[in-house]
Write an enzyme that holds these catalytic residues in place. Structure first.
Site, mmCIF file in Angstrom:
data_model
loop_
_atom_site.group_PDB
_atom_site.id
_atom_site.type_symbol
_atom_site.label_atom_id
_atom_site.label_comp_id
_atom_site.label_asym_id
_atom_site.label_seq_id
_atom_site.Cartn_x
_atom_site.Cartn_y
_atom_site.Cartn_z
ATOM 1 N N ASP A 31 0.860 -1.198 0.000
ATOM 2 C CA ASP A 31 0.000 0.000 0.000
ATOM 3 C C ASP A 31 0.886 1.234 0.000
ATOM 4 O OD1 ASP A 31 -1.937 2.062 0.909
ATOM 5 O OD2 ASP A 31 -3.224 0.352 1.361
ATOM 6 N N ASN A 35 -4.364 6.923 0.794
ATOM 7 C CA ASN A 35 -5.691 7.159 1.366
ATOM 8 C C ASN A 35 -5.904 6.313 2.629
ATOM 9 O OD1 ASN A 35 -8.151 8.586 1.234
ATOM 10 N ND2 ASN A 35 -9.205 6.791 0.415
ATOM 11 N N SER A 124 -16.873 -2.729 -9.164
ATOM 12 C CA SER A 124 -17.925 -1.914 -8.553
ATOM 13 C C SER A 124 -19.198 -1.990 -9.379
ATOM 14 C CB SER A 124 -17.427 -0.472 -8.510
ATOM 15 O OG SER A 124 -18.494 0.409 -8.273
ATOM 16 N N TYR A 148 -14.098 7.004 -13.322
ATOM 17 C CA TYR A 148 -13.821 5.964 -12.316
ATOM 18 C C TYR A 148 -14.447 4.636 -12.741
ATOM 19 C CZ TYR A 148 -14.646 3.163 -8.116
ATOM 20 O OH TYR A 148 -14.728 2.131 -7.226
ATOM 21 N N LYS A 152 -12.765 0.794 -13.904
ATOM 22 C CA LYS A 152 -13.133 -0.532 -13.386
ATOM 23 C C LYS A 152 -13.540 -1.463 -14.536
ATOM 24 C CE LYS A 152 -12.484 0.165 -9.005
ATOM 25 N NZ LYS A 152 -11.417 -0.532 -8.288
ATOM 26 N N TYR A 176 -18.880 -4.733 -6.140
ATOM 27 C CA TYR A 176 -19.517 -4.346 -4.880
ATOM 28 C C TYR A 176 -20.644 -3.363 -5.146
ATOM 29 C CZ TYR A 176 -14.585 -5.074 -3.306
ATOM 30 O OH TYR A 176 -13.300 -5.513 -3.086
ATOM 31 N N ARG A 291 -27.921 15.189 -6.887
ATOM 32 C CA ARG A 291 -26.498 15.232 -7.224
ATOM 33 C C ARG A 291 -26.348 14.764 -8.666
ATOM 34 N NH1 ARG A 291 -22.546 11.686 -3.451
ATOM 35 N NH2 ARG A 291 -23.785 10.016 -4.356
HETATM 36 P P1 NAD Z 1 -9.612 2.996 0.278
HETATM 37 O O1 NAD Z 1 -9.178 4.259 -0.377
HETATM 38 O O2 NAD Z 1 -9.921 3.026 1.737
HETATM 39 O O3 NAD Z 1 -8.507 1.865 0.018
HETATM 40 C C1 NAD Z 1 -7.666 1.848 -1.102
HETATM 41 C C2 NAD Z 1 -6.249 1.613 -0.606
HETATM 42 O O4 NAD Z 1 -5.369 1.569 -1.731
HETATM 43 C C3 NAD Z 1 -5.738 2.711 0.318
HETATM 44 O O5 NAD Z 1 -5.116 2.133 1.442
HETATM 45 C C4 NAD Z 1 -4.736 3.483 -0.538
HETATM 46 O O6 NAD Z 1 -3.713 4.066 0.248
HETATM 47 C C5 NAD Z 1 -4.234 2.399 -1.473
HETATM 48 N N1 NAD Z 1 -3.772 2.884 -2.787
HETATM 49 C C6 NAD Z 1 -4.412 3.756 -3.611
HETATM 50 N N2 NAD Z 1 -3.694 3.931 -4.736
HETATM 51 C C7 NAD Z 1 -2.591 3.143 -4.618
HETATM 52 C C8 NAD Z 1 -1.462 2.907 -5.448
HETATM 53 N N3 NAD Z 1 -1.334 3.513 -6.637
HETATM 54 N N4 NAD Z 1 -0.531 2.029 -5.021
HETATM 55 C C9 NAD Z 1 -0.638 1.414 -3.807
HETATM 56 N N5 NAD Z 1 -1.682 1.613 -2.985
HETATM 57 C C10 NAD Z 1 -2.642 2.475 -3.380
HETATM 58 O O7 NAD Z 1 -10.854 2.444 -0.560
HETATM 59 P P2 NAD Z 1 -11.876 1.250 -0.234
HETATM 60 O O8 NAD Z 1 -13.204 1.863 0.009
HETATM 61 O O9 NAD Z 1 -11.291 0.343 0.751
HETATM 62 O O10 NAD Z 1 -11.932 0.577 -1.671
HETATM 63 C C11 NAD Z 1 -11.089 -0.508 -2.018
HETATM 64 C C12 NAD Z 1 -11.358 -0.896 -3.455
HETATM 65 O O11 NAD Z 1 -12.746 -1.218 -3.602
HETATM 66 C C13 NAD Z 1 -11.064 0.200 -4.471
HETATM 67 O O12 NAD Z 1 -10.500 -0.395 -5.622
HETATM 68 C C14 NAD Z 1 -12.429 0.754 -4.796
HETATM 69 O O13 NAD Z 1 -12.488 1.297 -6.093
HETATM 70 C C15 NAD Z 1 -13.308 -0.487 -4.680
HETATM 71 N N6 NAD Z 1 -14.710 -0.172 -4.372
HETATM 72 C C16 NAD Z 1 -15.014 0.568 -3.260
HETATM 73 C C17 NAD Z 1 -16.339 0.896 -2.995
HETATM 74 C C18 NAD Z 1 -16.702 1.750 -1.790
HETATM 75 O O14 NAD Z 1 -17.809 2.297 -1.754
HETATM 76 N N7 NAD Z 1 -15.861 1.885 -0.777
HETATM 77 C C19 NAD Z 1 -17.361 0.439 -3.852
HETATM 78 C C20 NAD Z 1 -17.017 -0.328 -4.954
HETATM 79 C C21 NAD Z 1 -15.680 -0.626 -5.201
HETATM 80 N N1 UDP Z 2 -26.469 10.888 -0.574
HETATM 81 C C1 UDP Z 2 -27.049 11.980 0.042
HETATM 82 N N2 UDP Z 2 -26.243 12.844 0.739
HETATM 83 C C2 UDP Z 2 -24.890 12.659 0.849
HETATM 84 C C3 UDP Z 2 -24.312 11.541 0.215
HETATM 85 C C4 UDP Z 2 -25.131 10.675 -0.494
HETATM 86 O O1 UDP Z 2 -28.253 12.193 -0.028
HETATM 87 O O2 UDP Z 2 -24.200 13.497 1.483
HETATM 88 C C5 UDP Z 2 -27.337 9.915 -1.286
HETATM 89 C C6 UDP Z 2 -26.998 9.752 -2.756
HETATM 90 O O3 UDP Z 2 -27.697 10.717 -3.535
HETATM 91 C C7 UDP Z 2 -27.456 8.314 -3.022
HETATM 92 C C8 UDP Z 2 -27.174 7.600 -1.696
HETATM 93 O O4 UDP Z 2 -27.118 8.640 -0.717
HETATM 94 O O5 UDP Z 2 -28.855 8.273 -3.249
HETATM 95 C C9 UDP Z 2 -25.869 6.807 -1.685
HETATM 96 O O6 UDP Z 2 -24.824 7.653 -2.098
HETATM 97 P P1 UDP Z 2 -23.292 7.262 -1.925
HETATM 98 O O7 UDP Z 2 -22.478 8.437 -2.391
HETATM 99 O O8 UDP Z 2 -23.044 6.781 -0.533
HETATM 100 O O9 UDP Z 2 -23.101 6.001 -2.879
HETATM 101 P P2 UDP Z 2 -23.340 5.827 -4.470
HETATM 102 O O10 UDP Z 2 -24.549 4.984 -4.601
HETATM 103 O O11 UDP Z 2 -23.476 7.183 -5.074
HETATM 104 O O12 UDP Z 2 -22.107 5.113 -4.910
#
Ligand code: NAD
Ligand code: UDP
Length: 335
Positions: A31, A35, A124, A148, A152, A176, A291
């Site tokens: 890592d 972030n 995602s 973004y 993916k 996810y 939004r």
């Molecule tokens: P996060 O930012 O908490 O974790 C990502 C980690 O990757 C961090 O520790 C960051 O320091 C590290 N990182 C970022 N860029 C890097 C690089 N170039 N090299 C090495 N390390 C790096 O995010 P998260 O919420 O834990 O998400 C993890 C994964 O899941 C991501 O790929 C994200 O796109 C995917 N994802 C997250 C969500 C969500 O809502 N949290 C939803 C769908 C998919």
């Molecule tokens: N949302 C909201 N206020 C906020 C953040 C999100 O009303 O400050 C709403 C957003 O419009 C969506 C839901 O909450 O309907 C989930 O949003 P989030 O950003 O958590 O996830 P997304 O589905 O956009 O990935």
């Protein structure tokens, strides 16, 4: 197994590493802490009473990442590392293509070089774009609406081509839905930098007094109460899904995309009520404009995860609210 976890110090990564240690996997986290902070893994080690190897570096740095491959000889990679903010990706698309797509290419190149043939990738539900029907299954058309989501989608395609070219390989692309919640211990959780983009961390910061009120983005959607509906999935269930995916990848070949959701949805107002019940605190809110880019409803068809991985979500919205609150109240300023 020996599992190399990229981005393992982050929100989903730290919960997954905890699960993997509890299941007696050997873990190396790679890592760059762009972030996250090493503190999350210090706490994971305490909770699991087990060790994690930690190497700091960027996934695009082939020399540093290659050294971790040479040293650890992973049997499988769980690939979380990358950037994840939709809004930021429209402002800095090249950063997203570089970190997410180029980073994944470097990772796959090193996997090939070191004979590592298994990967579980964090994809995602954003790869679907606007839903043509609900619940969304994995054969729904992929039309992401922002950079973004496109990273993916492109990474999924690259991994699919890689897997087809490497005999005996297995790739699991986990799509996810909306991950929320925290470990029941309250020791690890989501710690966003700056103003949270996502609903649940924002609500949690309002509840703890860090922000005055929640802005609800639109109450005129065609949903139960007019606010957006999403399929929220507890991060502990998500961590278990990674364990199930690793177990599957250890004995399977090919490339599969799999939704990880509950198959149920909750509105923004329902999430606010759940959080009020868990915290005993009032969450002041204002209804503001929609939004840009938001859709009314998203809900997963989670049948493939159950059929292929034997995995099913167990935790409820009440669990998501209770564990988020427990994390927030114990760590009001994050790590
Ligand atoms: P996060 O930012 O908490 O974790 C990502 C980690 O990757 C961090 O520790 C960051 O320091 C590290 N990182 C970022 N860029 C890097 C690089 N170039 N090299 C090495 N390390 C790096 O995010 P998260 O919420 O834990 O998400 C993890 C994964 O899941 C991501 O790929 C994200 O796109 C995917 N994802 C997250 C969500 C969500 O809502 N949290 C939803 C769908 C998919
Ligand atoms: N949302 C909201 N206020 C906020 C953040 C999100 O009303 O400050 C709403 C957003 O419009 C969506 C839901 O909450 O309907 C989930 O949003 P989030 O950003 O958590 O996830 P997304 O589905 O956009 O990935």
């Amino acid at each position: 197994m020996r599992v190399l976890v990229t981005g393992g110090a982050g929100y989903i990564g730290s919960h997954t590493v905890l699960q993997l240690l509890r299941e007696r996997h050997e873990v190396l986290v790679y890592d760059n802490f762009s972030n996250s902070a090493p503190e999350s893994l210090r706490r994971v080690k305490q909770l699991a009473n087990a060790d994690v190897a930690l190497r700091e570096g960027d996934i695009r740095d082939g020399a540093a990442l290659g050294a971790s491959f040479a040293e650890f000889q992973p049997e499988i990679v769980v690939h979380f590392a990358g950037l994840k903010a939709v809004g930021e990706s429209t402002e800095k698309p090249l950063d997203y293509y570089s970190q997410n797509v180029s980073g994944s290419l470097e990772l796959l190149r090193l996997m090939t070089q070191h004979g590592c043939k298994r990967i579980v990738f964090s994809s995602s539900a954003t790869v679907y774009g606007d839903a043509h029907y609900l619940p969304i299954d994995e054969s729904h058309v992929l039309q992401p609406t922002n950079p973004y989501g496109r990273t993916k989608h492109f990474i999924e395609e690259i991994i699919r081509d890689w897997s087809a070219s490497v005999p005996g390989s297995c790739a699991v692309l986990l799509r996810y839905f909306n991950p929320v919640g925290a470990d029941a211990s309250g020791r690890i959780g989501e710690d966003p930098m700056g103003i949270p983009n996502n609903l649940f961390p924002y609500i949690a910061q309002v509840a703890v007094g860090r922000r005055p009120h929640l802005n609800i983005f639109g109450a005129d959607y065609d949903t139960r109460d007019g606010t957006g509906e999403r399929d929220y999935i507890h991060v502990e269930d998500l961590a278990r899904a990674h364990f199930a995916a690793i177990t599957y990848a250890a004995k399977s070949h090919g490339c599969e995309a799999i939704n990880i959701g509950t198959g149920k949805s909750a509105t923004v107002l329902e999430m606010v009520k759940a959080f009020e019940a868990a915290s005993g605190r009032k969450i002041p809110y204002q209804i503001v404009d929609r939004r840009a880019g938001d859709v009314a409803r998203m809900v997963a068809d989670a049948g493939k995860a159950e059929a292929l991985l034997g995995w099913k979500a167990r935790l409820t919205i009440a669990d998501m609210a209770a564990t988020t609150w427990n994390w927030q109240i114990n760590n009001p300023d994050g790590y």
